[in-house]
Design an enzyme around this catalytic site. Structure first.
Site: not given
Lengths: 335, 337
Positions: B62, B130
């Site tokens: 990322e 998450h």
């Protein structure tokens, strides 16, 4: 995918004959311009007339000049907090740089960037990315844009030996590799990340070896030999333009000044400093020019004097340059 | 006109923008894989068939690929870059905050970063990593625009406006609102479908929207909480309490014009936020309201938010974490008592 190791003391005298004399003298002028710019800036900073902090590159001039001389005007570079030399080598004017260091609105970043963020997109230099390794993924993205558009441009991405330990190095280099992007990763290995010597932070200090693990070519070059750097960068740029990028160049060099501000470099052993002083990139290239019969001592002295005059003039003008107004505080946030 | 969910509307919006402008491309994890998912929530499913060269699948990196997107934008491309889960933005945050958001300012206005970032958020049975609501970490970053989409109509219009904007724009999306189908369908999903017009349209990046008019109290929410606030308003209406519901939508900048018009009339404000109460977006909005409209307030601003804990897994605790209709109703009744 080979990694070649060049002797740090390889002579460039024979290589010089392959180049136009005017081009070689211009390379010399740029080396001197960077050295004198940095020395004068250091004095201005220490006397207290220049604001902020500075990270300088005395001793490393040949990496900036050699790499940028091999690039086309529409190629780009990314730089770091130690970017004055890269800027001069890529063609930014001494005036726009000096104005920026004085915080003037006429500076290359209108006084909002400062020493660590000098750049000028119109001249192919992204403002310096002062987060270590932060420019590496950025350079990959710039080259992805070139590839998507089908242009022949390349990006030369400067970073130091310290950047190799960052995750951003691995991520950015890996993406450049899997997409065969036209990036020349230029590691200026000056043996120290701030005060920490490379052998304390890497088990294999041969940085160019890392390229093979990503599946592309790496090369270690004498970074204090401007012609060796030029030739290595030309080869790398050709490979990139042919779709065979990226390439990792490790340029061995040495910082003759502190990491920043008033750092006296007590961590650099005396014998190491003295050994590298004998490999000074400017003195070595002067010797090459003299041996090739391209310039005598008087000709070189004239170059030094002209550079000195240019910088003196730039400093005088920068001292009088307009500062931003308070209204400028809130401009340039959004397009 | 057709009825679509957020995932489908975003997909059409992306395709239309890629069709319109060759500089637009997508960059992200698990996109453009034949037989794959089209990103974690099916938004880009199948687009590689139409745009084989402009759907770029990345390694799981990322920090790296947000930097790649920033660099491409700097060179004039218009990347749409996404993460599978908003939580992963924390890995990318150096490139987002130090490069994408700052390059224009520190270059004295010469650099431009036209980049769209998309991030799914929300507590959805996945435990702590998450599930976070990440908006709070980005609204205070000068140089970033931050929006949150709660309907399919807004999702498509805001996506298109973001692609055409000249700045980095972060779009937050909620996992329970996508309307993802098949294997990627979410248990507990809430209907966020809209009638989508056939032609091109955009929705401004800096405007809140009144979802339900009312005179007694202003309820502010976004994403899933905008839906829960609307449901709470319906319940309150049976008690003759007329709540005005505003979907804040634009989290940076905050649209104090639309909010102020309501607050001046109602004098009472409840802000609903999924995410810990401390340091949240609601805190910023509450302070902004008090600075601007304090003399119109009949009572202190009330926040309904999550406890100051990581998102828990077990449904009984997750449901206690996430503000719901009952808590919003109770807060409004308490405020009007």
């Amino acid at each position: 995918m080979t990694t070649s190791h060049t002797s740090p003391n390889a002579s460039s005298a024979t290589a010089a004959s392959a180049h136009d004399p005017a081009f070689l003298l211009e390379l010399y002028r740029r080396l001197v311009l960077i050295r004198q710019f940095e020395d004068r800036v250091k004095f201005l900073f220490l006397e207290g007339s220049m604001p902020g902090t500075i990270h300088q590159c005395q001793g490393q001039e040949a990496t900036a000049v050699g790499v940028c001389a091999a690039l086309a005007p529409d190629d780009f570079i990314t730089s770091t907090f130690r970017g004055h030399g890269h800027a001069i080598a890529k063609g930014l004017s001494v005036q726009e740089l000096m104005d920026e260091l004085f915080g003037a609105s006429t500076g290359c970043c209108r006084g909002k960037g400062g020493s660590m963020h000098v750049g000028n997109l119109a001249k192919g230099m992204v403002p310096g990315i002062a987060i270590v390794a932060g420019g590496i993924p950025l350079a990959a993205g710039m080259s992805l844009a070139f590839k998507l558009r089908g242009s022949r441009q390349v990006t030369a991405c400067f970073f130091g030996d310290g950047a190799v330990a960052e995750g951003a190095f691995h991520e950015g280099v890996n993406m450049a590799a899997i997409w065969s992007l036209p990036v020349i990763f230029v590691c200026e290995n000056n043996l120290y990340g701030a005060s920490t010597r490379v052998d304390l932070v890497m088990r294999n200090p041969r940085i160019s070896d890392r390229a093979a693990s990503y599946g592309f070519r790496g090369e270690t070059v004498d970074g204090n030999d401007v012609l060796a750097v030029l030739e290595a960068t030309r080869r790398a740029a050709e490979e990139c333009r042919a779709g065979h990028g990226p390439v990792l160049l490790e340029l061995l060099t040495y910082r003759r000044t502190g990491h920043s501000r008033r750092d006296p470099c007590n961590y650099q052993p005396k014998d190491e400093r003295e050994a590298w002083a004998t490999r000074d990139p400017i003195e070595r290239f002067a010797e090459v020019l003299r041996e090739a019969g391209l310039a005598d001592a008087a000709a070189l002295a004239r170059i030094h004097a002209a550079v000195d005059a240019e910088i003196t003039q730039a400093i005088e003008q920068a001292r009088r340059a307009p500062q931003p107004t308070i209204a400028d505080l809130t401009t340039d946030v959004f397009a | 006109m057709k009825r679509q969910g957020i995932a489908e509307a975003l997909r059409d919006g992306i395709a239309e923008e890629m069709q319109r402008d060759p500089a637009v491309f997508c960059l992200g994890e698990d996109i453009a894989i034949p037989g794959g998912w089209g990103g974690a929530f099916t938004v880009t499913l199948g687009l590689e068939k139409q745009f084989p060269d402009r759907m770029i699948n990345t390694p799981i990196a990322e920090l790296g690929f947000f930097g790649v997107a920033t660099g491409a934008a700097l060179m004039g491309m218009r990347p749409i870059v996404d993460v599978q889960y908003g939580d992963f933005l924390l890995l990318a945050s150096d490139q987002i905050i130090n490069n994408a958001a700052k390059l224009r300012y520190m270059s004295g206005g010469t650099c431009q970063i036209p980049m769209v970032m998309r991030a799914p958020i929300g507590a959805t049975g996945r435990g702590s990593q998450h599930a976070q609501s990440l908006e709070r970490y980005f609204i205070g970053v000068p140089g970033l625009k931050v929006v949150a989409v709660s309907t399919a109509y807004d999702a498509k219009g805001i996506l298109k406006a973001a692609v055409r904007d000249g700045n980095p724009v972060m779009i937050f999306e909620h996992k329970l609102l996508y309307g993802s189908k098949g294997a990627r369908a979410e248990p507990g999903a809430v209907d966020a479908t809209s009638e989508i017009p056939d032609g091109d349209y955009t929705v401004p990046l800096d405007r809140a929207v009144v979802r339900r008019p009312g005179r007694d109290v202003t309820i502010l929410g976004w994403l899933l909480m905008a839906h829960f606030a609307a449901a709470a308003a319906n319940t309150l209406a049976s008690d003759s309490i007329e709540a005005e519901v505003i979907d804040v939508r634009s989290l940076s900048p905050i649209d104090y014009e639309t909010i102020g018009e309501s607050v001046r009339r109602t004098g009472r404000v409840v802000i609903v936020e999924e995410g810990p109460k401390t340091g949240g977006v609601a805190a910023e909005i509450a302070a902004g309201i008090m600075e601007r409209f304090g003399e119109h307030l009949l009572a202190p601003v009330v926040r309904v938010a999550s406890a100051d804990v990581p998102v828990p897994f077990t449904p009984v605790l997750e449901n206690a974490y996430r503000p719901d209709q009952a808590r919003i109703v109770a807060a409004v009744r308490e405020l009007l008592r």
